[in-house]
Design a protein around this motif. Sequence first.
Motif, PDB file in Angstrom:
ATOM      1  N   ASN A  68       0.825  -1.203   0.000  1.00  0.00           N
ATOM      2  CA  ASN A  68       0.000   0.000   0.000  1.00  0.00           C
ATOM      3  C   ASN A  68       0.861   1.254   0.000  1.00  0.00           C
ATOM      4  OD1 ASN A  68      -2.559  -1.456   0.308  1.00  0.00           O
ATOM      5  ND2 ASN A  68      -1.735  -2.022   2.302  1.00  0.00           N
ATOM      6  N   SER A  69       0.231   2.380  -0.248  1.00  0.00           N
ATOM      7  CA  SER A  69       0.965   3.645  -0.306  1.00  0.00           C
ATOM      8  C   SER A  69       1.612   4.001   1.030  1.00  0.00           C
ATOM      9  CB  SER A  69       0.039   4.775  -0.761  1.00  0.00           C
ATOM     10  OG  SER A  69      -1.056   4.899   0.129  1.00  0.00           O
ATOM     11  N   ASN A  70       1.055   3.519   2.143  1.00  0.00           N
ATOM     12  CA  ASN A  70       1.641   3.802   3.460  1.00  0.00           C
ATOM     13  C   ASN A  70       2.707   2.769   3.852  1.00  0.00           C
ATOM     14  OD1 ASN A  70       0.179   1.526   4.158  1.00  0.00           O
ATOM     15  ND2 ASN A  70      -1.020   2.524   5.756  1.00  0.00           N
ATOM     16  N   LYS A  71       3.101   1.931   2.895  1.00  0.00           N
ATOM     17  CA  LYS A  71       4.145   0.899   3.050  1.00  0.00           C
ATOM     18  C   LYS A  71       3.671  -0.331   3.822  1.00  0.00           C
ATOM     19  CE  LYS A  71       7.150   3.459   0.941  1.00  0.00           C
ATOM     20  NZ  LYS A  71       6.901   3.590  -0.465  1.00  0.00           N
ATOM     21  N   SER A  72       2.421  -0.346   4.274  1.00  0.00           N
ATOM     22  CA  SER A  72       1.890  -1.577   4.862  1.00  0.00           C
ATOM     23  C   SER A  72       1.595  -2.535   3.703  1.00  0.00           C
ATOM     24  CB  SER A  72       0.620  -1.293   5.666  1.00  0.00           C
ATOM     25  OG  SER A  72      -0.444  -0.911   4.819  1.00  0.00           O
ATOM     26  N   ARG A  73       1.348  -3.787   4.048  1.00  0.00           N
ATOM     27  CA  ARG A  73       1.083  -4.792   3.037  1.00  0.00           C
ATOM     28  C   ARG A  73      -0.217  -5.523   3.373  1.00  0.00           C
ATOM     29  NH1 ARG A  73       6.082  -3.933   3.954  1.00  0.00           N
ATOM     30  NH2 ARG A  73       7.666  -3.900   2.340  1.00  0.00           N
ATOM     31  N   ASN A  81      -4.370  -6.648   6.349  1.00  0.00           N
ATOM     32  CA  ASN A  81      -3.373  -5.587   6.403  1.00  0.00           C
ATOM     33  C   ASN A  81      -2.403  -5.714   7.577  1.00  0.00           C
ATOM     34  OD1 ASN A  81      -2.705  -2.571   7.401  1.00  0.00           O
ATOM     35  ND2 ASN A  81      -2.786  -2.673   5.167  1.00  0.00           N
ATOM     36  N   LYS A  83      -0.610  -3.346   8.980  1.00  0.00           N
ATOM     37  CA  LYS A  83      -0.583  -2.232   9.934  1.00  0.00           C
ATOM     38  C   LYS A  83      -1.509  -2.492  11.119  1.00  0.00           C
ATOM     39  CE  LYS A  83      -1.053   2.656  10.542  1.00  0.00           C
ATOM     40  NZ  LYS A  83      -0.603   3.912  10.065  1.00  0.00           N
ATOM     41  N   TYR A  84      -2.628  -3.152  10.860  1.00  0.00           N
ATOM     42  CA  TYR A  84      -3.633  -3.333  11.902  1.00  0.00           C
ATOM     43  C   TYR A  84      -3.788  -4.774  12.388  1.00  0.00           C
ATOM     44  CZ  TYR A  84      -4.861   1.238  10.146  1.00  0.00           C
ATOM     45  OH  TYR A  84      -4.801   2.539   9.746  1.00  0.00           O
ATOM     46  N   THR A  91       6.357  -3.693   8.819  1.00  0.00           N
ATOM     47  CA  THR A  91       5.486  -2.539   9.002  1.00  0.00           C
ATOM     48  C   THR A  91       5.670  -1.965  10.397  1.00  0.00           C
ATOM     49  OG1 THR A  91       3.892  -3.549   7.487  1.00  0.00           O
ATOM     50  CG2 THR A  91       3.096  -1.738   8.853  1.00  0.00           C
ATOM     51  N   GLN A  92       6.118  -0.720  10.452  1.00  0.00           N
ATOM     52  CA  GLN A  92       6.326  -0.037  11.731  1.00  0.00           C
ATOM     53  C   GLN A  92       5.003   0.134  12.472  1.00  0.00           C
ATOM     54  OE1 GLN A  92       9.075   0.831  13.182  1.00  0.00           O
ATOM     55  NE2 GLN A  92      10.556   0.544  11.545  1.00  0.00           N
ATOM     56  N   SER A  94       2.867  -1.989  13.862  1.00  0.00           N
ATOM     57  CA  SER A  94       1.756  -2.894  13.605  1.00  0.00           C
ATOM     58  C   SER A  94       0.993  -3.182  14.899  1.00  0.00           C
ATOM     59  CB  SER A  94       2.272  -4.217  13.022  1.00  0.00           C
ATOM     60  OG  SER A  94       1.217  -5.139  12.914  1.00  0.00           O
TER      61      SER A  94
END
Length: 150
Positions: A68-73, A81, A83-84, A91-92, A94
């Motif tokens: 994704n644009s926020n570097k999450s995958r 995702n 990030k969540y 991913t920083q 998470s």
Amino acid sequence: MKVLLFLGICFLAAVAVPSTEGRRMERCEMARMFKKAGFDNLVGRKVPDWVCLVQHESSYNTRAVNVNSNKSRDYGLFQINSKYWCDDGKTQGSKNACRTKCNKFLDDNIDDDIRCAKKIAQEAKGLTPWVGWNKHCKGKDLSQYVRGCF
């Protein structure tokens, strides 16, 4: 003789190299699996909603990964995702709310994917966290996604 040797080597190479594409599940296979796993009427949505969601998120591919644009995958059939919901080690910050490694969503055993997808839907009280569902499925007649499956 050389042709047979060449074909034999090509066959062995194809068998020995693991697929990076993953398993593409069939539409009706997904529908039956979702019904058996209790997705019908989960958060007010029916099996066709879930089949449509998976079609537009991952094309039924168990090993789908998108950045994704926020570097999450996003990982697996449901594009869960990092990030969540899971930890990919990249991913920083998470939150890892499903308490699992993201790579667990890339194998052909989708039990953990199903548990996490249910958690996401229950926390959101619907399927709105999935862009694919919002864009392609929400408010539409989805009967074709399960036609001939049951």
